[in-house]
Design an enzyme around this catalytic site. Structure first.
Site, short mmCIF file in Angstrom:
data_model
loop_
_atom_site.label_atom_id
_atom_site.label_comp_id
_atom_site.label_asym_id
_atom_site.label_seq_id
_atom_site.Cartn_x
_atom_site.Cartn_y
_atom_site.Cartn_z
N LYS A 85 0.98 -1.14 0.01
CA LYS A 85 0.12 0.11 0.02
C LYS A 85 0.80 1.24 0.17
O LYS A 85 0.46 2.28 -0.52
CB LYS A 85 -0.79 0.07 1.09
CG LYS A 85 -2.03 -1.10 1.03
CD LYS A 85 -3.26 -0.61 1.86
CE LYS A 85 -4.36 -1.81 1.54
NZ LYS A 85 -5.53 -1.37 2.65
N LYS A 140 -11.44 -4.01 -2.58
CA LYS A 140 -12.45 -2.70 -2.65
C LYS A 140 -12.00 -1.50 -2.89
O LYS A 140 -12.44 -0.74 -3.42
CB LYS A 140 -13.50 -3.03 -1.67
CG LYS A 140 -12.85 -2.78 -0.28
CD LYS A 140 -13.86 -2.84 0.86
CE LYS A 140 -13.62 -3.65 1.76
NZ LYS A 140 -12.46 -3.42 2.78
N LYS A 142 -4.12 -9.35 -5.67
CA LYS A 142 -5.47 -9.70 -4.81
C LYS A 142 -6.46 -8.46 -5.28
O LYS A 142 -6.30 -7.35 -5.50
CB LYS A 142 -5.00 -9.27 -3.48
CG LYS A 142 -6.22 -9.35 -2.54
CD LYS A 142 -5.87 -9.32 -1.06
CE LYS A 142 -6.11 -7.76 -0.42
NZ LYS A 142 -7.70 -7.55 -0.48
P1 ATP Z 1 -8.75 -2.63 1.28
O1 ATP Z 1 -8.36 -2.57 -0.33
O2 ATP Z 1 -9.16 -1.48 1.63
O3 ATP Z 1 -7.72 -3.16 2.18
P2 ATP Z 1 -9.88 -5.34 1.01
O4 ATP Z 1 -10.67 -5.72 -0.17
O5 ATP Z 1 -8.61 -5.78 1.22
O6 ATP Z 1 -9.86 -3.83 1.07
P3 ATP Z 1 -10.29 -5.69 3.86
O7 ATP Z 1 -11.35 -4.81 4.56
O8 ATP Z 1 -8.90 -5.07 4.06
O9 ATP Z 1 -10.69 -5.74 2.28
O10 ATP Z 1 -10.40 -7.07 4.32
C1 ATP Z 1 -11.68 -7.83 4.70
C2 ATP Z 1 -11.71 -9.37 4.87
O11 ATP Z 1 -11.75 -9.89 3.51
C3 ATP Z 1 -10.25 -9.69 5.31
O12 ATP Z 1 -10.73 -11.21 6.07
C4 ATP Z 1 -9.46 -10.13 4.03
O13 ATP Z 1 -8.43 -11.25 4.36
C5 ATP Z 1 -10.53 -10.50 3.08
N1 ATP Z 1 -10.27 -10.19 1.87
C6 ATP Z 1 -9.75 -9.17 1.21
N2 ATP Z 1 -9.66 -9.25 -0.03
C7 ATP Z 1 -9.72 -10.64 -0.28
C8 ATP Z 1 -9.61 -11.70 -1.56
N3 ATP Z 1 -9.09 -10.81 -2.76
N4 ATP Z 1 -9.72 -12.73 -1.60
C9 ATP Z 1 -10.31 -13.34 -0.19
N5 ATP Z 1 -10.30 -12.52 0.90
C10 ATP Z 1 -10.03 -11.25 0.86
MG MG Z 2 -7.17 -5.08 2.53
#
Ligand code: ATP
Ligand code: MG
Length: 327
Positions: free
Chosen positions: A111, A195, A192
């Site tokens: 990040k 969002k 990965k």
């Molecule tokens: P950001 O980009 O803001 O970090 P994010 O999509 O990574 O958002 P988080 O809020 O950081 O989402 O994570 C929420 C949950 O979703 C965590 O348990 C994380 O491990 C899971 N997660 C996030 N992205 C993935 C993915 N691509 N595949 C499976 N699990 C995911």
């Molecule tokens: Mg995340």
């Protein structure tokens, strides 16, 4: 008995990665354990957020937690900033952390490398995450694969604290599904799905309309060749799409291969879009009912109250052990 804590950041619209890697498992766990689910808004502000959008994303996330089937009678659902003990213990955990171990966090490296100037909160965020987990004496933390390193850090910090000040914290264990815990981006199968990715075509949001889902899947990158074969090394893009298909239909990769034997990418993508749309439809319908309801506010208020009771107990023990404060 098991105690579970897991959090999701209101940093954008939830993706099917968040659903498949984390949220879908919460529903099953609510019948097996004492569950705390948190909307971690203090994590979201480690990167700048538009205030109005942040408010909306908190409510959207809360409504989605309920729309997937979490029952507020069984679980404690709350917003992190409504329970000030999180930031209090967060500071204490920062004081247990070493620069070197935080510098090793791959999420921080990923990040921060895109930024000209790095906010300190982005660096110390794993210590706040440790506090989130330790406040509830969680035994298990269901998360996607990307969070494994942060849970390991939480264990190290908790062990270090216990060693220095006495046995205060339960040492939590990560709970990561063996399959579907790492969904990749639609535009790049080496990163990965996230969002917070500014490219909306890189993810499918849980609230995307059918037309949008169709379009995004059509645009998703594929690999050379034409076979639907599960091979994460040679065919990373197709293997990711197959994982999504398998997760939503409950099929193994062999079954998916069998099902699409002789089919081309076009046919596969068409069926994949149908499966995703049909799986999200009932969640989206429930979501639309819950989002505007005052019931949602009540659930979050009660959740924060319940969470606070537990958090206060742990924090009192921590402060006692540390020797801070008057009493
Ligand atoms: P950001 O980009 O803001 O970090 P994010 O999509 O990574 O958002 P988080 O809020 O950081 O989402 O994570 C929420 C949950 O979703 C965590 O348990 C994380 O491990 C899971 N997660 C996030 N992205 C993935 C993915 N691509 N595949 C499976 N699990 C995911
Ligand atoms: Mg995340």
């Amino acid at each position: 008995a098991k105690t579970i804590l897991s959090g999701i950041q209101p940093s954008g619209l939830l993706t099917i990665g968040n659903y498949l890697g984390a949220m879908q498992h919460f529903v099953r766990l609510q019948d097996e354990a004492d569950c705390y689910f948190c909307i971690v808004d203090y994590h979201a502000i480690t990167l700048p957020q538009d205030p109005q959008e942040l408010k909306e994303n908190i409510r959207r996330l809360a409504a989605l937690y309920l729309a997937v089937g979490l029952d507020p009678q069984k679980v404690t659902l709350f917003v992190q900033s409504d329970v000030p003990e999180h930031t209090e213990l967060g500071w204490i955990m920062i004081c247990q952390s070493h620069m070197g171990e935080l510098e090793r966090m791959t999420q921080y490296k990923d990040k921060s490398k895109k930024l000209k100037s790095i906010p300190v909160g982005l660096f110390t965020y794993p210590a706040l995450q440790a506090a989130d987990i330790l406040l509830y004496q969680a035994t298990h933390v269901p998360v996607g694969e990307d969070q494994k390193q942060h849970i390991e850090l939480t264990r190290d910090l908790a062990e270090r604290f216990n060693h220095r000040y006495g046995e205060v914290f339960v040492i939590p264990e990560p709970m990561i599904a063996s399959f579907g815990a790492r969904i990749m981006s639609l535009d790049d199968p080496t990163t990965k799905m996230s969002k917070s990715n500014p490219n909306e075509n890189s993810y499918i949001s849980m609230l995307d309309e059918p037309k949008v889902i169709e379009k995004k899947i059509k645009r998703a990158v594929t690999d050379s060749g034409h076979e639907i074969r599960f091979d994460p090394e040679e065919k990373a893009a197709i293997s990711n799409l197959m994982t999504i298909y398998g997760q939503f239909t409950g099929q193994t990769m062999e079954e998916v291969e069998q099902h699409f034997k002789g089919c081309g990418y076009g046919q596969f993508k068409k069926e994949l879009a149908e499966v995703v749309i049909d799986s999200l439809r009932p969640i989206q319908e429930k979501y639309r009912e819950i989002y505007p309801s005052s019931e949602l506010d009540r659930v979050l208020e009660e959740g924060a109250q319940k969470a606070r009771e537990k958090a206060q107990q742990t924090l009192a023990k921590v402060k006692q052990a540390l020797g801070v404060g008057l009493k």
